[in-house]
Design a protein around this motif. Structure first.
Motif, PDB file in Angstrom:
ATOM      1  N   ASP A 107      -8.226   7.586   1.765  1.00 42.89           N
ATOM      2  CA  ASP A 107      -9.209   7.721   2.840  1.00 42.89           C
ATOM      3  C   ASP A 107      -9.863   6.380   3.156  1.00 42.89           C
ATOM      4  O   ASP A 107     -10.094   6.050   4.327  1.00 42.89           O
ATOM      5  N   TYR A 108     -10.167   5.614   2.122  1.00 38.88           N
ATOM      6  CA  TYR A 108     -10.792   4.301   2.343  1.00 38.88           C
ATOM      7  C   TYR A 108      -9.872   3.386   3.150  1.00 38.88           C
ATOM      8  O   TYR A 108     -10.316   2.724   4.099  1.00 38.88           O
ATOM      9  N   LEU A 109      -8.614   3.341   2.788  1.00 37.70           N
ATOM     10  CA  LEU A 109      -7.669   2.468   3.478  1.00 37.70           C
ATOM     11  C   LEU A 109      -7.500   2.863   4.937  1.00 37.70           C
ATOM     12  O   LEU A 109      -7.276   2.013   5.803  1.00 37.70           O
ATOM     13  N   ALA A 110      -7.608   4.154   5.222  1.00 33.76           N
ATOM     14  CA  ALA A 110      -7.531   4.596   6.612  1.00 33.76           C
ATOM     15  C   ALA A 110      -8.748   4.129   7.402  1.00 33.76           C
ATOM     16  O   ALA A 110      -8.651   3.841   8.604  1.00 33.76           O
ATOM     17  N   MET A 111      -9.894   4.012   6.729  1.00 29.05           N
ATOM     18  CA  MET A 111     -11.117   3.569   7.389  1.00 29.05           C
ATOM     19  C   MET A 111     -11.144   2.057   7.596  1.00 29.05           C
ATOM     20  O   MET A 111     -11.723   1.569   8.572  1.00 29.05           O
ATOM     21  N   PRO A 113      -8.497  -0.803   7.766  1.00 37.15           N
ATOM     22  CA  PRO A 113      -7.085  -1.213   7.773  1.00 37.15           C
ATOM     23  C   PRO A 113      -6.852  -2.668   7.402  1.00 37.15           C
ATOM     24  O   PRO A 113      -5.711  -3.043   7.119  1.00 37.15           O
ATOM     25  N   ALA A 114      -7.895  -3.497   7.382  1.00 36.33           N
ATOM     26  CA  ALA A 114      -7.710  -4.911   7.048  1.00 36.33           C
ATOM     27  C   ALA A 114      -7.912  -5.186   5.560  1.00 36.33           C
ATOM     28  O   ALA A 114      -7.838  -6.333   5.122  1.00 36.33           O
ATOM     29  N   VAL A 115      -8.185  -4.148   4.762  1.00 35.15           N
ATOM     30  CA  VAL A 115      -8.411  -4.312   3.322  1.00 35.15           C
ATOM     31  C   VAL A 115      -7.206  -3.798   2.545  1.00 35.15           C
ATOM     32  O   VAL A 115      -6.646  -2.751   2.866  1.00 35.15           O
ATOM     33  N   SER A 116      -6.819  -4.541   1.509  1.00 37.78           N
ATOM     34  CA  SER A 116      -5.813  -4.095   0.543  1.00 37.78           C
ATOM     35  C   SER A 116      -6.506  -3.895  -0.805  1.00 37.78           C
ATOM     36  O   SER A 116      -7.419  -4.648  -1.144  1.00 37.78           O
ATOM     37  N   VAL A 117      -6.066  -2.910  -1.568  1.00 36.48           N
ATOM     38  CA  VAL A 117      -6.707  -2.580  -2.836  1.00 36.48           C
ATOM     39  C   VAL A 117      -5.680  -2.606  -3.960  1.00 36.48           C
ATOM     40  O   VAL A 117      -4.597  -2.020  -3.833  1.00 36.48           O
ATOM     41  N   ASP A 118      -6.018  -3.284  -5.045  1.00 39.43           N
ATOM     42  CA  ASP A 118      -5.168  -3.346  -6.236  1.00 39.43           C
ATOM     43  C   ASP A 118      -5.945  -2.690  -7.375  1.00 39.43           C
ATOM     44  O   ASP A 118      -7.040  -3.145  -7.730  1.00 39.43           O
ATOM     45  N   VAL A 119      -5.415  -1.595  -7.930  1.00 38.55           N
ATOM     46  CA  VAL A 119      -6.099  -0.821  -8.962  1.00 38.55           C
ATOM     47  C   VAL A 119      -5.431  -1.062 -10.308  1.00 38.55           C
ATOM     48  O   VAL A 119      -4.212  -0.955 -10.440  1.00 38.55           O
ATOM     49  N   MET A 120      -6.252  -1.382 -11.307  1.00 35.07           N
ATOM     50  CA  MET A 120      -5.772  -1.515 -12.683  1.00 35.07           C
ATOM     51  C   MET A 120      -6.315  -0.337 -13.476  1.00 35.07           C
ATOM     52  O   MET A 120      -7.523  -0.098 -13.500  1.00 35.07           O
ATOM     53  N   LEU A 121      -5.430   0.421 -14.125  1.00 31.79           N
ATOM     54  CA  LEU A 121      -5.829   1.575 -14.923  1.00 31.79           C
ATOM     55  C   LEU A 121      -5.896   1.160 -16.388  1.00 31.79           C
ATOM     56  O   LEU A 121      -4.896   0.742 -16.975  1.00 31.79           O
TER      57      LEU A 121
END
Length: 291
Positions: A107-111, A113-121
């Protein structure tokens, strides 16, 4: 203040005046105005170079900080009005990240579009200096004093089993009944033989046992789905199975004490638009007062 700093850093009124595009007389007048207001001399004037007095040295350091703060304030205002963009790295506990954070990020990425997110678990204590992470989600109390900790919804654990297992072995009516059931435990728990539960009768620590354990909660969830026993795992992991009827909650009035959960980020006087947008999004979605 800007002129005084220039005089100190350029070494003379004439050099500072050239840098500022004014006359040496005007540069000297501005510094003398500060000295008159303070009632103290800031510079020892010589024919070739200006040298700081003791008061001047302290005032110079303070001026640099004040001017830097002004620049940061201006930059922050501009940044906060700009569109969130760029790469944002987040570290999150494995289960919460997989079952709650990742779906929300769609949902965040749809809001934005100019942001990329890298998640570390990672279930360890988050280190925001690692791989340039700007945000972290932490289950448990926070000891780091150099981080901002915003409370999220408490992290709850519940018990569940498949309908087939409960039909075969019976449904526990009280924590004491767990002693005759197959209880699926994580192999790294310090006390796999006791579950600490709280409910209508206060605290109970029933003795539990089982023939199957694992070092991964999702593996135990799969075992419970296949009728191997009663699992005690995070609600976020079991919620979908409960909603679809694949698992049945056991002793719903009895659960372990919920763990506090926090959103962490560094004390930063200049949050970027992407960071601010993510903080606001996560607090709205998972904050302590979120619906």
């Amino acid at each position: 203040m800007t002129m005084f700093v220039r005089v100190v850093e350029h070494g003379s009124f004439s050099a500072a005046a050239d840098a500022a595009g004014v006359s040496p007389t005007m540069a000297g007048k501005q510094v003398r105005a500060i000295e008159a207001r303070l009632g103290a001399r800031l510079l020892h004037r010589t024919t070739r170079r200006q040298q700081l007095t003791e008061i001047g040295r302290l005032y110079y350091e303070r001026c640099k900080q004040v001017l830097a703060d002004v620049q940061l304030a201006d930059a922050s205002a501009s940044e906060l009005q700009s569109e969130p963009r760029g790469l944002l790295r987040i570290v999150s506990p494995v289960t919460f990240g997989s079952h709650r954070l990742m779906p929300a990020l769609a949902d965040y990425l749809a809001m934005y579009p100019a942001v990329s997110v890298d998640v570390m678990l990672d279930n360890g204590v988050p280190d925001l200096s690692r791989e340039g992470c700007e945000l972290a989600i932490r289950i448990g109390e926070v000891a780091q004093v150099d981080l901002v900790a915003r409370p999220l919804q408490p992290y709850r654990r519940i018990m569940a089993a498949s309908a087939a297992y409960l039909e075969r072995r019976g449904t526990p009516a009280h924590p004491r009944d767990l002693s005759v059931h197959d209880c699926l435990g994580l192999s790294y728990w310090r006390r796999r033989d006791q579950w600490y539960l709280f409910g209508p009768d206060g605290e109970w620590r029933p003795d539990v046992s089982g023939r199957l354990s694992a070092d991964n909660g999702d593996a135990l969830r799969v075992a419970a789905l296949n009728g191997a026993g009663i699992v005690l795992q995070p609600e976020v992991m079991l919620a979908d199975d409960l909603a679809r009827g694949r698992l049945v909650q056991v002793l719903p009035e009895w659960t372990p004490v919920a763990s506090p959960m926090y959103l962490l980020y560094a004390v930063d006087r200049r949050p970027t638009a992407k960071l601010r947008s993510m903080i606001d999004f996560l607090l709205k979605r998972f904050g302590a007062h979120a619906e």
